[in-house]
Design an enzyme around this catalytic site. Structure first.
Site, PDB file in Angstrom:
ATOM      1  N   CYS A 122      29.098  14.818  -4.864  1.00 57.09           N
ATOM      2  CA  CYS A 122      29.581  15.067  -3.497  1.00 57.09           C
ATOM      3  C   CYS A 122      28.442  15.147  -2.479  1.00 57.09           C
ATOM      4  O   CYS A 122      28.683  15.062  -1.284  1.00 57.09           O
ATOM      5  CB  CYS A 122      30.406  16.343  -3.451  1.00 57.09           C
ATOM      6  N   HIS A 264      30.721  19.604   3.524  1.00 57.82           N
ATOM      7  CA  HIS A 264      31.463  18.926   2.454  1.00 57.82           C
ATOM      8  C   HIS A 264      32.885  19.488   2.443  1.00 57.82           C
ATOM      9  O   HIS A 264      33.089  20.702   2.499  1.00 57.82           O
ATOM     10  CB  HIS A 264      30.758  19.182   1.128  1.00 57.82           C
ATOM     11  N   ASN A 294      39.338  16.432  -1.405  1.00 58.52           N
ATOM     12  CA  ASN A 294      37.908  16.288  -1.642  1.00 58.52           C
ATOM     13  C   ASN A 294      37.633  14.865  -2.117  1.00 58.52           C
ATOM     14  O   ASN A 294      37.975  14.507  -3.245  1.00 58.52           O
ATOM     15  CB  ASN A 294      37.485  17.322  -2.700  1.00 58.52           C
TER      16      ASN A 294
HETATM   17  O1  UT7 Z   1      32.959  19.158  -4.827  1.00 56.96           O
HETATM   18  C1  UT7 Z   1      33.053  20.329  -5.579  1.00 56.96           C
HETATM   19  C2  UT7 Z   1      34.369  20.335  -6.276  1.00 56.96           C
HETATM   20  N1  UT7 Z   1      34.874  21.562  -6.752  1.00 56.96           N
HETATM   21  C3  UT7 Z   1      35.253  22.605  -5.980  1.00 56.96           C
HETATM   22  O2  UT7 Z   1      35.059  22.624  -4.802  1.00 56.96           O
HETATM   23  C4  UT7 Z   1      35.964  23.736  -6.677  1.00 56.96           C
HETATM   24  C5  UT7 Z   1      35.852  25.013  -5.936  1.00 56.96           C
HETATM   25  N2  UT7 Z   1      36.799  25.973  -6.432  1.00 56.96           N
HETATM   26  C6  UT7 Z   1      38.071  26.051  -5.963  1.00 56.96           C
HETATM   27  O3  UT7 Z   1      38.440  25.329  -5.071  1.00 56.96           O
HETATM   28  C7  UT7 Z   1      38.948  27.121  -6.536  1.00 56.96           C
HETATM   29  O4  UT7 Z   1      38.253  27.841  -7.535  1.00 56.96           O
HETATM   30  C8  UT7 Z   1      40.283  26.590  -7.138  1.00 56.96           C
HETATM   31  C9  UT7 Z   1      41.182  26.081  -6.023  1.00 56.96           C
HETATM   32  C10 UT7 Z   1      40.008  25.491  -8.156  1.00 56.96           C
HETATM   33  C11 UT7 Z   1      41.003  27.732  -7.833  1.00 56.96           C
HETATM   34  O5  UT7 Z   1      41.223  28.792  -6.909  1.00 56.96           O
HETATM   35  P1  UT7 Z   1      40.983  30.300  -7.321  1.00 56.96           P
HETATM   36  O6  UT7 Z   1      41.270  31.142  -6.161  1.00 56.96           O
HETATM   37  O7  UT7 Z   1      39.612  30.399  -7.922  1.00 56.96           O
HETATM   38  O8  UT7 Z   1      42.110  30.506  -8.394  1.00 56.96           O
HETATM   39  P2  UT7 Z   1      41.991  31.176  -9.803  1.00 56.96           P
HETATM   40  O9  UT7 Z   1      41.246  30.265 -10.721  1.00 56.96           O
HETATM   41  O10 UT7 Z   1      41.460  32.569  -9.606  1.00 56.96           O
HETATM   42  O11 UT7 Z   1      43.474  31.237 -10.223  1.00 56.96           O
HETATM   43  C12 UT7 Z   1      44.389  32.187  -9.681  1.00 56.96           C
HETATM   44  C13 UT7 Z   1      45.690  32.092 -10.437  1.00 56.96           C
HETATM   45  C14 UT7 Z   1      45.519  32.116 -11.934  1.00 56.96           C
HETATM   46  O12 UT7 Z   1      46.593  32.823 -12.475  1.00 56.96           O
HETATM   47  P3  UT7 Z   1      46.372  34.354 -12.947  1.00 56.96           P
HETATM   48  O13 UT7 Z   1      45.298  34.287 -13.985  1.00 56.96           O
HETATM   49  O14 UT7 Z   1      45.960  35.087 -11.721  1.00 56.96           O
HETATM   50  O15 UT7 Z   1      47.731  34.741 -13.484  1.00 56.96           O
HETATM   51  C15 UT7 Z   1      45.619  30.643 -12.335  1.00 56.96           C
HETATM   52  O16 UT7 Z   1      46.110  30.478 -13.648  1.00 56.96           O
HETATM   53  O17 UT7 Z   1      46.339  30.869 -10.124  1.00 56.96           O
HETATM   54  C16 UT7 Z   1      46.608  30.132 -11.331  1.00 56.96           C
HETATM   55  N3  UT7 Z   1      46.436  28.718 -11.023  1.00 56.96           N
HETATM   56  C17 UT7 Z   1      47.393  27.971 -10.453  1.00 56.96           C
HETATM   57  N4  UT7 Z   1      48.652  28.249 -10.089  1.00 56.96           N
HETATM   58  C18 UT7 Z   1      49.373  27.279  -9.519  1.00 56.96           C
HETATM   59  C19 UT7 Z   1      45.345  27.968 -11.191  1.00 56.96           C
HETATM   60  N5  UT7 Z   1      45.551  26.718 -10.732  1.00 56.96           N
HETATM   61  C20 UT7 Z   1      46.825  26.690 -10.277  1.00 56.96           C
HETATM   62  C21 UT7 Z   1      47.623  25.706  -9.662  1.00 56.96           C
HETATM   63  N6  UT7 Z   1      48.895  26.056  -9.307  1.00 56.96           N
HETATM   64  N7  UT7 Z   1      47.180  24.464  -9.416  1.00 56.96           N
END
Ligand code: UT7
Length: 337
Positions: A122, A264, A294
């Site tokens: 990226c 980004h 992204n």
């Molecule tokens: O160019 C670089 C590319 N990468 C990035 O920029 C990634 C940067 N990171 C992110 O954007 C975020 O970490 C994510 C959007 C990927 C995830 O967001 P988060 O706030 O870190 O969510 P989380 O991993 O803490 O998940 C929260 C909850 C979890 O459930 P529990 O454990 O709280 O019960 C996940 O299992 O949301 C659940 N979850 C989802 N639910 C619905 C995770 N992904 C999903 C989903 N839909 N797609």
């Protein structure tokens, strides 16, 4: 000799097909996973993204790069034959060989150029701008085409709801030229860093010479991206903010001097958190992540292109680009537009 480089043209292009959050939710359920529009909006700010139609030559990586490049050349008033160097930032090339820079060169007829692909994920476009400006600075070339394109959909694991919701395909390009007048309209400075120790935060395990693809590996999605979203989030916010403040300070500017921040476009929450840290209001931050997702190396040049074409970014303004990506790679470029 110490010439300065300036951006004289920008362009962008996207595939035709728009994929909404609902489309992804409907699809992912087939893999026993669940997500919904609201979750994706709340956590990422993304509403839709464009995805290339597989097998359609008009939507190959190089085809999107070609459209964006022709628009950038048109804005710069340059012909393909004026281009001396093509720097093609991508992590999703048309082919392993030849480079996508060569496919693009052939498409646009830049017969007098040399070119190469640059993989900084990226951060590719800002790395490309930095590399291109060095060649201009030494007087070695006058016109460089810097292209940032990714068909990220070819690397996405569509069964992983944590990552597949984030990405889209797109292309952006910029024409870099030697600035005749070194007092305005130029790339002022850059700050780059890679941290290979953090490779495991975001990588594709198989498909290179280290782990060649087998049917088994494909079934395990090892040829697709694997991402530690939570950790990347934290590192990205901290480092983007730190780079922004340091490059401004080094050049004797404060955040008040900055007209536009073009970060980004990974996730709206990351962008907002960085803006809060560096204390820049969101109306001076360029954002297109809600419509594009992204697009990896294409996020910054496509956002830049939008803001230049709709006249938000104007001549004489101070613009800061800020990128991070797999590697981990980071880069900031400060520009007097
Ligand atoms: O160019 C670089 C590319 N990468 C990035 O920029 C990634 C940067 N990171 C992110 O954007 C975020 O970490 C994510 C959007 C990927 C995830 O967001 P988060 O706030 O870190 O969510 P989380 O991993 O803490 O998940 C929260 C909850 C979890 O459930 P529990 O454990 O709280 O019960 C996940 O299992 O949301 C659940 N979850 C989802 N639910 C619905 C995770 N992904 C999903 C989903 N839909 N797609």
């Amino acid at each position: 000799m110490d010439f300065k480089a300036k951006i004289t043209g920008v362009g962008s292009a996207f595939p035709k097909t728009k994929v909404t959050n609902k489309d992804i939710s409907d699809f992912i359920v087939e893999y026993g996973e669940h997500t919904d529009d609201q979750w994706i909006r709340d956590r990422t700010g993304i509403i839709s993204r464009r995805i290339s139609e597989k097998g359609n030559p008009d939507e190959y990586n190089s085809a999107l790069g070609t459209k964006a490049s022709l628009l950038a050349l048109e804005m710069a008033g340059k012909k393909a034959m004026d281009v001396e160097l093509i720097i093609y930032a991508t992590a999703s090339p048309d082919t392993q060989l030849p480079s996508t820079a060569c496919w693009l060169q052939n498409n646009i007829g830049a017969d007098l150029a040399w070119g190469f692909d640059l993989n900084a994920a990226c951060s590719g476009f800002v790395y490309g701008l930095t590399v291109g400006s060095q060649f201009i600075q030494t007087g070695s070339v006058r016109t460089v085409l810097v292209v940032g394109v990714d068909v990220v959909s070819s690397l996405v694991n569509w069964t992983d709801r944590n990552s597949c919701i984030l990405f889209g395909d797109g292309a952006g390009a910029a024409v870099l030229e030697r600035a005749d007048d070194n007092t305005s309209g130029k790339i002022i400075d850059y700050r780059m860093l890679s941290n290979g120790k953090q490779w495991s935060l975001f990588h594709v395990e198989a498909g290179g010479s280290k782990l060649q693809i087998t049917n088994d590996l494909i079934l395990q999605n090892k040829n697709k991206m694997s991402m530690n979203g939570k950790e990347i989030f934290k590192v990205a916010v901290r480092t983007l903010a730190d780079f922004a403040l340091k490059i401004l300070e080094k050049n004797n500017y404060t955040i008040d001097d900055l007209d536009w921040f073009v970060p980004h476009q990974a996730n709206m929450r990351i962008i907002e958190a960085v803006a809060r840290r560096i204390k820049i209001p969101m109306d001076r931050v360029v954002v297109n992540v809600e419509r594009c997702g992204n697009t990896s190396a294409a996020t910054i040049p496509t956002a830049l292109d939008e803001a230049v074409r709709d006249n938000r970014i104007k001549k004489g303004q101070l613009v800061l680009l800020g990128a991070f990506g797999a590697g981990i790679t980071f880069g900031s470029v400060l520009i007097r537009w």
